[in-house]
Design a protein around this motif. Sequence first.
Motif, mmCIF file in Angstrom:
data_model
loop_
_atom_site.group_PDB
_atom_site.id
_atom_site.type_symbol
_atom_site.label_atom_id
_atom_site.label_comp_id
_atom_site.label_asym_id
_atom_site.label_seq_id
_atom_site.Cartn_x
_atom_site.Cartn_y
_atom_site.Cartn_z
ATOM 1 N N SER A 93 0.776 -0.763 0.204
ATOM 2 C CA SER A 93 -0.027 -0.612 0.084
ATOM 3 C C SER A 93 1.716 1.008 -0.321
ATOM 4 C CB SER A 93 -0.735 -0.047 1.337
ATOM 5 O OG SER A 93 -1.277 -1.188 1.298
ATOM 6 N N GLY A 94 0.873 2.792 -0.459
ATOM 7 C CA GLY A 94 1.176 3.296 -0.854
ATOM 8 C C GLY A 94 0.589 4.305 -1.674
ATOM 9 N N TYR A 95 1.518 5.821 -2.398
ATOM 10 C CA TYR A 95 1.265 6.435 -2.645
ATOM 11 C C TYR A 95 2.072 5.833 -4.043
ATOM 12 C CZ TYR A 95 -0.857 9.503 -0.174
ATOM 13 O OH TYR A 95 -2.026 10.042 0.830
ATOM 14 N N ILE A 96 1.733 5.992 -5.723
ATOM 15 C CA ILE A 96 2.918 5.765 -7.077
ATOM 16 C C ILE A 96 3.328 7.237 -6.842
ATOM 17 C CG2 ILE A 96 2.473 5.108 -9.198
ATOM 18 C CD1 ILE A 96 -0.366 3.977 -8.733
ATOM 19 N N GLN A 97 3.953 6.463 -5.916
ATOM 20 C CA GLN A 97 5.394 7.636 -6.918
ATOM 21 C C GLN A 97 5.807 7.569 -8.030
ATOM 22 O OE1 GLN A 97 9.002 7.047 -3.387
ATOM 23 N NE2 GLN A 97 6.910 7.753 -1.721
ATOM 24 N N ILE A 98 6.545 7.058 -8.545
ATOM 25 C CA ILE A 98 7.131 7.129 -9.777
ATOM 26 C C ILE A 98 6.352 5.381 -10.929
ATOM 27 C CG2 ILE A 98 9.430 7.015 -11.389
ATOM 28 C CD1 ILE A 98 10.408 8.120 -9.157
ATOM 29 N N VAL A 99 6.757 5.687 -12.184
ATOM 30 C CA VAL A 99 5.986 5.070 -12.977
ATOM 31 C C VAL A 99 7.184 5.098 -14.438
ATOM 32 C CG1 VAL A 99 4.192 4.399 -14.937
ATOM 33 C CG2 VAL A 99 3.664 5.034 -12.599
ATOM 34 N N GLY B 199 0.817 10.038 -8.517
ATOM 35 C CA GLY B 199 0.180 10.598 -7.546
ATOM 36 C C GLY B 199 -1.150 10.455 -6.589
ATOM 37 N N GLU B 200 -1.803 8.766 -7.130
ATOM 38 C CA GLU B 200 -2.862 8.058 -6.449
ATOM 39 C C GLU B 200 -2.977 7.116 -5.349
ATOM 40 O OE1 GLU B 200 -6.621 8.217 -9.255
ATOM 41 O OE2 GLU B 200 -5.088 6.968 -9.656
ATOM 42 N N LEU C 83 -3.054 -3.496 -10.092
ATOM 43 C CA LEU C 83 -2.303 -2.455 -10.475
ATOM 44 C C LEU C 83 -2.000 -2.304 -11.943
ATOM 45 C CD1 LEU C 83 0.027 -0.075 -9.765
ATOM 46 C CD2 LEU C 83 2.002 -2.059 -9.614
ATOM 47 N N PHE C 84 -2.000 -3.261 -13.219
ATOM 48 C CA PHE C 84 -1.888 -3.093 -14.357
ATOM 49 C C PHE C 84 -2.818 -4.163 -15.290
ATOM 50 C CE2 PHE C 84 2.637 -2.272 -13.085
ATOM 51 C CZ PHE C 84 3.074 -1.702 -13.535
ATOM 52 N N CYS C 85 -2.843 -3.828 -15.971
ATOM 53 C CA CYS C 85 -4.107 -5.052 -16.750
ATOM 54 C C CYS C 85 -3.710 -5.423 -18.115
ATOM 55 C CB CYS C 85 -5.831 -4.267 -16.830
ATOM 56 S SG CYS C 85 -6.222 -4.755 -15.172
ATOM 57 N N LEU C 86 -2.952 -6.726 -18.223
ATOM 58 C CA LEU C 86 -2.556 -7.034 -19.359
ATOM 59 C C LEU C 86 -3.636 -7.812 -20.117
ATOM 60 C CD1 LEU C 86 0.842 -8.477 -17.831
ATOM 61 C CD2 LEU C 86 0.342 -6.076 -17.550
ATOM 62 N N LEU D 210 6.776 2.860 -8.457
ATOM 63 C CA LEU D 210 7.558 2.630 -7.730
ATOM 64 C C LEU D 210 6.811 3.300 -6.181
ATOM 65 C CD1 LEU D 210 9.764 2.835 -5.270
ATOM 66 C CD2 LEU D 210 10.500 4.924 -6.064
ATOM 67 N N ILE D 211 6.291 2.442 -5.036
ATOM 68 C CA ILE D 211 5.065 2.952 -4.838
ATOM 69 C C ILE D 211 5.692 3.297 -3.223
ATOM 70 C CG2 ILE D 211 3.235 1.910 -3.353
ATOM 71 C CD1 ILE D 211 2.862 0.109 -5.234
ATOM 72 N N GLY D 212 5.602 4.369 -2.626
ATOM 73 C CA GLY D 212 6.459 5.247 -1.301
ATOM 74 C C GLY D 212 4.989 5.508 -0.748
ATOM 75 N N GLU D 213 5.773 5.787 0.499
ATOM 76 C CA GLU D 213 4.763 6.211 1.847
ATOM 77 C C GLU D 213 4.005 7.747 1.954
ATOM 78 O OE1 GLU D 213 8.107 7.627 4.995
ATOM 79 O OE2 GLU D 213 7.336 5.969 5.410
ATOM 80 N N ALA D 214 4.724 8.428 0.625
ATOM 81 C CA ALA D 214 4.046 9.757 0.451
ATOM 82 C C ALA D 214 4.398 10.148 -1.372
ATOM 83 C CB ALA D 214 5.644 10.378 1.566
ATOM 84 N N GLU D 215 3.850 10.676 -1.377
ATOM 85 C CA GLU D 215 3.583 11.734 -2.239
ATOM 86 C C GLU D 215 5.051 12.632 -2.515
ATOM 87 O OE1 GLU D 215 -0.227 13.236 -3.697
ATOM 88 O OE2 GLU D 215 -0.379 13.974 -1.556
ATOM 89 N N THR D 216 5.421 12.986 -3.833
ATOM 90 C CA THR D 216 6.718 13.430 -4.460
ATOM 91 C C THR D 216 6.642 14.799 -5.409
ATOM 92 O OG1 THR D 216 7.284 11.213 -5.565
ATOM 93 C CG2 THR D 216 8.120 11.095 -3.878
ATOM 94 N N ASP D 217 7.593 14.953 -5.866
ATOM 95 C CA ASP D 217 7.057 15.905 -7.108
ATOM 96 C C ASP D 217 7.954 15.543 -8.019
ATOM 97 O OD1 ASP D 217 9.466 17.052 -5.714
ATOM 98 O OD2 ASP D 217 9.814 19.271 -5.683
ATOM 99 N N VAL D 218 8.893 14.583 -8.153
ATOM 100 C CA VAL D 218 9.584 13.670 -9.458
ATOM 101 C C VAL D 218 9.234 13.709 -10.799
ATOM 102 C CG1 VAL D 218 10.760 11.935 -9.935
ATOM 103 C CG2 VAL D 218 10.506 12.727 -7.883
ATOM 104 N N GLN D 219 7.173 13.321 -10.880
ATOM 105 C CA GLN D 219 6.701 12.570 -11.661
ATOM 106 C C GLN D 219 5.165 13.135 -11.944
ATOM 107 O OE1 GLN D 219 6.444 9.008 -13.059
ATOM 108 N NE2 GLN D 219 6.787 9.176 -15.390
ATOM 109 N N ASP D 220 4.937 13.948 -10.628
ATOM 110 C CA ASP D 220 3.331 14.228 -9.612
ATOM 111 C C ASP D 220 3.031 15.196 -10.273
ATOM 112 O OD1 ASP D 220 1.061 13.800 -9.512
ATOM 113 O OD2 ASP D 220 1.516 13.219 -7.188
ATOM 114 N N ILE D 221 2.474 15.323 -10.936
ATOM 115 C CA ILE D 221 2.336 16.830 -11.928
ATOM 116 C C ILE D 221 1.289 17.664 -11.289
ATOM 117 C CG2 ILE D 221 0.842 18.751 -13.543
ATOM 118 C CD1 ILE D 221 2.243 16.494 -15.570
#
Length: 457
Positions: A227-233, A256-257, A265-268, A286-297
Amino acid sequence: MSIFSKWSLQLKSLTKRQFINELRSQIWFAPLIYCVYAAVLAGATLYLDFSQHAGARVPAFLSVSFELTNTLISTIAPAVLTLTTFTFNLILVSFTSMAGQYSPRILKNFIASKASQRILGIFIGSFLYTMIVFLASSSKDSISYFAIPYTVAFLVCLSAGTFVYFINHAVRWLQVNHMAESMKKDSTATILNSLETDLEPYRTIEAIKLEQQIPEEDGFCLHAEKSGYIQIVNYEKILKLASEKELIVRMVYDVGEFILKGNPLFCLYRIKDKSINEEDFHHCVLIGEAETDVQDIHFNIMKFVEMAIRSLGNDDIKTATIAIHQISDLLRTICRVTQFSPYLSDDGENLRVIMKQRNFEDYLYDSYSAIRHYSRDNITMTIEIVKALRNLASSIEDCHETSIWHFATFIVKGFEERYLFERDVEYLLTPLKQLSTIAGKEKEFAEIEQRMELYAS
């Protein structure tokens, strides 16, 4: 999870550019580099004075005795440490001020700035240098010195000048206009990297052709492992995997969600090769405990939204106005670099990745809906929002003007049945009229104007 495991996981999920950007944003990275420089400089000066006897080769008036050198170093080391302590104290004071008055989410922008990191690096590197040469020159192996004392003197002057510069930097950064402009530059860089660099090369203007390739059958879902925020794809890696396996990947969640363990997470789709390694796809996210501004507009926009809302709570109209107009500039950048298409294709124009759809209307709503809610009784801020929307409509493509007009009328209608001063109505309708001209909605504006003038006093 250890720090090494965390960075190993990030290295698998991030592209090389994203990993370098994330590394540079860490507070310890620049000081670590400066510590390496300090160690190399210490080794070089020790070599010159102990192996090459530089003190004996220079004129006598440039040579420094052992006693004076030892006194100089032992005095300078605690002085540099004191400057470093004061610097950290000022940083903490700045953090407290920004977190309380604006938003705790903008702290990273301050500490990740090159100036802040270089200042810390100079202080810590200078202290490390003085400690190394102090320990290495504690014995009288050389009667006189040259490289060590003059290098120490130079580092002292550099540290003193850096401390003065840091005070100026902190005071200037805390000024609202400079802070907002600096945040906008960082957010613009994120938008350009996330949209223009990561996604746009794989998007296509032939969306209709790709829509015909959308599968109708149920796909095979890969579920989140934590569980966590999707930080980077890592879209580039996902696209490569999908092309190799000749399948279509649908992203269920966006960057960011928040996702729960076990959520899809994915559907193939159109799986031909049954030997699919699920871990390869999980390593792309990458799923983490907080939102980041690397890729999250969205996260970058929300920094300005929260700044505006907190400013309204503190009756700081000017700061809220600045945030509102900076948001419009970010929206202009988004419109300029993206096609708002959720489809990514490979070199053969084959549909490979379907992202979660985000239109211009979504970004527009995320940007101003919360501000509109907290300023619904504030006619002054409502006027500023309408002005920002007018400026935005006149600077972007025609296809988004109608969306901006509908959002502006949605905001203005909250004041239609309220008794307002005649001057308030005039200031509110003036930018709205200009927006209606841009969007070609003069008839609708006339109806709004007629209704509002009934309640003007």
